[in-house]
Scaffold this motif. Structure first.
Motif, PDB file in Angstrom:
ATOM      1  N   UNK A  65       0.808  -1.223   0.000  1.00  0.00           N
ATOM      2  CA  UNK A  65       0.000   0.000   0.000  1.00  0.00           C
ATOM      3  C   UNK A  65       0.837   1.266   0.000  1.00  0.00           C
ATOM      4  N   UNK A  66       2.164   1.137   0.040  1.00  0.00           N
ATOM      5  CA  UNK A  66       3.023   2.325  -0.045  1.00  0.00           C
ATOM      6  C   UNK A  66       3.921   2.288  -1.280  1.00  0.00           C
ATOM      7  N   UNK A  67       4.367   1.093  -1.666  1.00  0.00           N
ATOM      8  CA  UNK A  67       5.270   0.938  -2.804  1.00  0.00           C
ATOM      9  C   UNK A  67       4.521   0.276  -3.962  1.00  0.00           C
ATOM     10  N   UNK A  68       4.912   0.640  -5.172  1.00  0.00           N
ATOM     11  CA  UNK A  68       4.336   0.027  -6.366  1.00  0.00           C
ATOM     12  C   UNK A  68       5.454  -0.346  -7.326  1.00  0.00           C
ATOM     13  N   UNK A  69       5.478  -1.611  -7.718  1.00  0.00           N
ATOM     14  CA  UNK A  69       6.462  -2.067  -8.685  1.00  0.00           C
ATOM     15  C   UNK A  69       5.817  -2.169 -10.056  1.00  0.00           C
ATOM     16  N   UNK A  70       6.584  -1.822 -11.077  1.00  0.00           N
ATOM     17  CA  UNK A  70       6.105  -1.923 -12.448  1.00  0.00           C
ATOM     18  C   UNK A  70       7.292  -2.236 -13.349  1.00  0.00           C
ATOM     19  N   UNK A  71       7.007  -2.637 -14.576  1.00  0.00           N
ATOM     20  CA  UNK A  71       8.091  -2.937 -15.513  1.00  0.00           C
ATOM     21  C   UNK A  71       7.673  -2.616 -16.930  1.00  0.00           C
ATOM     22  N   UNK A  72       8.661  -2.388 -17.760  1.00  0.00           N
ATOM     23  CA  UNK A  72       8.466  -2.211 -19.196  1.00  0.00           C
ATOM     24  C   UNK A  72       9.326  -3.268 -19.882  1.00  0.00           C
ATOM     25  N   UNK A  73       8.703  -4.301 -20.383  1.00  0.00           N
ATOM     26  CA  UNK A  73       9.439  -5.428 -20.955  1.00  0.00           C
ATOM     27  C   UNK A  73      10.264  -5.012 -22.166  1.00  0.00           C
ATOM     28  N   UNK A  74       9.735  -4.149 -22.984  1.00  0.00           N
ATOM     29  CA  UNK A  74      10.461  -3.725 -24.189  1.00  0.00           C
ATOM     30  C   UNK A  74      11.756  -3.016 -23.798  1.00  0.00           C
ATOM     31  N   UNK A  75      11.714  -2.262 -22.712  1.00  0.00           N
ATOM     32  CA  UNK A  75      12.894  -1.529 -22.255  1.00  0.00           C
ATOM     33  C   UNK A  75      13.745  -2.338 -21.286  1.00  0.00           C
ATOM     34  N   UNK A  76      13.299  -3.566 -20.970  1.00  0.00           N
ATOM     35  CA  UNK A  76      14.018  -4.406 -20.009  1.00  0.00           C
ATOM     36  C   UNK A  76      14.250  -3.639 -18.704  1.00  0.00           C
ATOM     37  N   UNK A  77      13.222  -2.962 -18.244  1.00  0.00           N
ATOM     38  CA  UNK A  77      13.346  -2.098 -17.078  1.00  0.00           C
ATOM     39  C   UNK A  77      12.282  -2.401 -16.039  1.00  0.00           C
TER      40      UNK A  77
END
Length: 121
Positions: A65-77
């Motif tokens: 509820x405080x941190x959020x993880x995300x990714x962009x597969x195309x950018x490998x990030x």
């Protein structure tokens, strides 16, 4: 060979926000899971958050509820948005990845060099 480079750490007051970024580079064919660990002085390294290729996420109870993880597969990030930061979030944050290289080698634990996050009270 794969390299992971983090950015975005720094000093922030309690209640503030930071966004960490991690970019993978090198001879990578697939990144299965990416995530973040942290290690505070005198403590063991602990999982903060992880995200699979398909977007399934896992969080430590202390950051839900405080941190959020995300990714962009195309950018490998992978990214970690950290809100409502507390002094106990102070640690070195490490990016990691479970990946396969272009020659087919599975590397389950690839690590970045770490980025310092300091939260002042």
């Amino acid at each position: 060979q794969a390299q992971l480079v983090e950015s975005g750490g720094g000093l922030v007051q309690a209640g503030g926000s930071l966004r960490l970024s991690c970019a993978a580079s090198g001879s990578i064919s697939t990144i299965y899971t990416m995530g973040w660990y942290r290690q505070a002085p005198g403590k063991q390294r602990e999982l903060v958050a992880a995200i699979t290729w398909g977007g399934t996420t896992t969080y430590a109870d202390s950051v839900k509820d405080r941190f959020t993880i995300s990714r962009e597969n195309v950018k490998k990030s992978v990214y970690l948005q950290m809100n409502s930061l507390k002094p106990e979030d102070t640690a070195v944050y490490y990016c990691y990845a479970d990946l396969r290289t272009q020659v087919g080698i599975r590397m389950r634990d690839s690590w970045g060099q770490g980025t310092q996050v300091t939260v002042s009270s």
